[in-house]
Design a protein around this motif. Structure first.
Motif, PDB file in Angstrom:
ATOM      1  N   ILE A 156      30.429   5.172  43.688  1.00  0.00           N
ATOM      2  CA  ILE A 156      30.317   5.063  42.234  1.00  0.00           C
ATOM      3  C   ILE A 156      31.355   5.947  41.555  1.00  0.00           C
ATOM      4  CG2 ILE A 156      28.789   5.459  40.267  1.00  0.00           C
ATOM      5  CD1 ILE A 156      26.440   4.855  42.057  1.00  0.00           C
ATOM      6  N   SER A 162      24.567   3.274  38.426  1.00  0.00           N
ATOM      7  CA  SER A 162      24.336   1.895  38.851  1.00  0.00           C
ATOM      8  C   SER A 162      22.892   1.493  38.573  1.00  0.00           C
ATOM      9  CB  SER A 162      24.645   1.746  40.343  1.00  0.00           C
ATOM     10  OG  SER A 162      24.494   0.406  40.749  1.00  0.00           O
ATOM     11  N   GLU A 186      23.465  -5.978  40.388  1.00  0.00           N
ATOM     12  CA  GLU A 186      23.750  -4.546  40.321  1.00  0.00           C
ATOM     13  C   GLU A 186      24.768  -4.341  39.211  1.00  0.00           C
ATOM     14  OE1 GLU A 186      25.524  -0.825  42.971  1.00  0.00           O
ATOM     15  OE2 GLU A 186      24.918  -2.688  43.965  1.00  0.00           O
ATOM     16  N   SER A 188      27.086  -1.780  36.815  1.00  0.00           N
ATOM     17  CA  SER A 188      27.698  -0.466  36.659  1.00  0.00           C
ATOM     18  C   SER A 188      27.643  -0.082  35.182  1.00  0.00           C
ATOM     19  CB  SER A 188      29.147  -0.501  37.145  1.00  0.00           C
ATOM     20  OG  SER A 188      29.755   0.763  37.011  1.00  0.00           O
ATOM     21  N   LYS A 218      21.619   5.688  41.219  1.00  0.00           N
ATOM     22  CA  LYS A 218      21.346   4.267  41.425  1.00  0.00           C
ATOM     23  C   LYS A 218      19.874   4.025  41.116  1.00  0.00           C
ATOM     24  CE  LYS A 218      24.773   2.475  44.661  1.00  0.00           C
ATOM     25  NZ  LYS A 218      24.953   1.649  45.880  1.00  0.00           N
ATOM     26  N   LYS A 220      16.825   1.536  40.813  1.00  0.00           N
ATOM     27  CA  LYS A 220      16.354   0.214  41.229  1.00  0.00           C
ATOM     28  C   LYS A 220      15.172  -0.198  40.360  1.00  0.00           C
ATOM     29  CE  LYS A 220      17.873   0.289  46.044  1.00  0.00           C
ATOM     30  NZ  LYS A 220      17.470   0.101  47.469  1.00  0.00           N
TER      31      LYS A 220
END
Length: 422
Positions: A156, A162, A186, A188, A218, A220
């Motif tokens: 990244i 992310s 996904e 950015s 990141k 989720k």
């Protein structure tokens, strides 16, 4: 020892060189919206291809076009813009990745979106950038940054984070008002900034949340979307009908059968509705739910037919049976049953050539039966008519007195007389 190190270096250098030169294969597609200058479009496309070539082994335009034609033949589609068609192109080319770029130009800004999808597996990565008061040079810089972030071997970028979004079922994802595509994706995003993501799918409740990510984080997000529901009241004639929705009997909170009138809250879409009631035919229809509140729907159930049992004398076993219309023949039997409408007053009689029975009136409830016995059929007695005709003549006169002298007038009538007697 020095010789050993030299030998090891000689052995490893080709491997290191090969590792640095190895690039994963990809095909790329670019779409311009509102971009009228053909020369600038070509400049940006060439720049994009050059930047992508730093990280991917790109298929040529000829190979991509050939794959498009093959995909059209396989999928039987006239326009290869669907995700399935593009996925098929990548499969036919046997590439690792599919790179999609979309550049939308308006008077205020340019919107540049890059997407990297695995041909066979993996969650697509989407990067979206807005370039206010953009020009060719600024756009080239933004494209270079996006391509660098799409490099599958790169971590990244500093100051970025992310957002990984998966939903069931797949849904359209919007980030800060910009369409990203269908999940899973996904994305950015800039770290430390409020990210407004919005998930929507037809027939499902929308999800909208604000998140702030840390640099390098990141996040989720896995969401199971709830189906939208609409309310509808079901009425029936007669009332008290059992209700089946999509084959499932509707029950009250205590487990007993819930009957009409009934309020239902089905999910959006088409549903099969069946109403059942003893001694009535099942009623079946499809209802469409597409809004929170629907007007009540009333359905009429038709009663089951009644059974009319008719008995005639043995001499008239081939008589024709009538009940507000022709029912059928006795067919060589003295007793026979016929299906007739229920809850209807019927005038029933039997007829065999000139012989006719008396007329009897019956009304049968749904699923019920009635027996009609004709003890005899009779030929109607004829009647004789006698006609007579005669010539008739008549004459009359009258006299009218006046002040001067009497006036005498005579009339004669001639005609026929007709006499009818039974």
């Amino acid at each position: 020892m020095r010789l050993f190190i030299v030998c090891v270096l000689i052995f490893l250098l080709p491997c290191l060189s090969f590792g640095q030169q190895f690039k994963e294969e990809a095909m790329f597609l670019v779409k311009f919206v509102g971009f009228e200058d053909e020369s600038e479009r070509k400049i940006l496309k060439n720049h994009l291809e050059a930047e992508l070539s730093n990280y991917f082994e790109l298929k040529s335009e000829e190979e991509v076009e050939e794959a498009k034609e093959s995909a059209l033949d396989v999928l039987d589609s006239e326009i290869c813009t669907e995700e399935a068609c593009i996925k098929k192109m990548g499969s036919l080319l046997d590439v690792d990745f599919i790179i999609n770029f979309e550049i939308i130009v308006t008077e205020q800004e340019w919107n540049i979106k890059g997407k990297r999808s695995g041909t066979f597996e993996g969650i697509p990565v989407v990067i979206n950038k807005t370039c206010p008061q953009c020009n060719l040079e600024k756009a080239r810089q933004e494209i270079s940054q996006i391509v660098t972030s799409l490099n599958p071997k790169k971590s990244i970028t500093a100051g970025m984070a992310s957002l990984i979004v998966e939903t069931s079922p797949p849904a359209d994802l919007f980030v800060n008002g910009n369409p990203m595509g269908k999940t899973p994706l996904e994305i950015s995003v800039n770290a430390g900034e409020e990210i407004d993501y919005y998930i929507v799918a037809e027939g499902y409740r929308e999800i909208s949340e604000l998140v702030v990510l840390k640099p390098g984080q990141k996040l989720k997000i896995n969401k199971k979307l709830a189906r939208k529901r609409g309310k509808i009241r079901i009425l029936s004639d007669p009332t008290g009908s059992a209700v089946f929705l999509d084959g499932k009997l509707q029950r009250s909170s205590d487990g007993s059968e819930d009957k009409t009138p009934i309020d239902l809250r089905p999910t959006y879409g088409a549903h099969k509705l069946i109403l059942k009631k003893n001694k009535f035919k099942d009623f079946e229809t499809t209802i469409q739910i597409n809004k929170p509140e629907h007007e009540p729907e009333r359905f009429t159930l038709k009663p089951e037919p009644g059974k009319l049992v008719v008995t005639v004398p043995p001499a008239y076993k081939n008589a024709q049976i009538f009940a507000d219309g022709y029912l059928g023949s006795m067919g060589g039997r003295s007793t026979k049953s016929f299906e007739v409408p229920a809850n209807v007053s019927l005038e029933v009689y039997a007829k065999d050539e000139q012989a006719v029975s008396l007329t009897k009136t019956v009304e049968i409830e749904p699923g019920g039966s009635e027996t009609v016995i004709f003890h005899k059929l009779e030929v109607p007695i004829g009647f004789n008519v006698k006609l007579g005709a005669a010539l008739a003549y008549d004459q009359f006169s009258y006299e009218l007195d006046t002040s001067n002298k009497p006036i005498k007038t005579t009339y004669s009538l001639l005609g026929f007389e007709i006499h009818i007697s039974a």
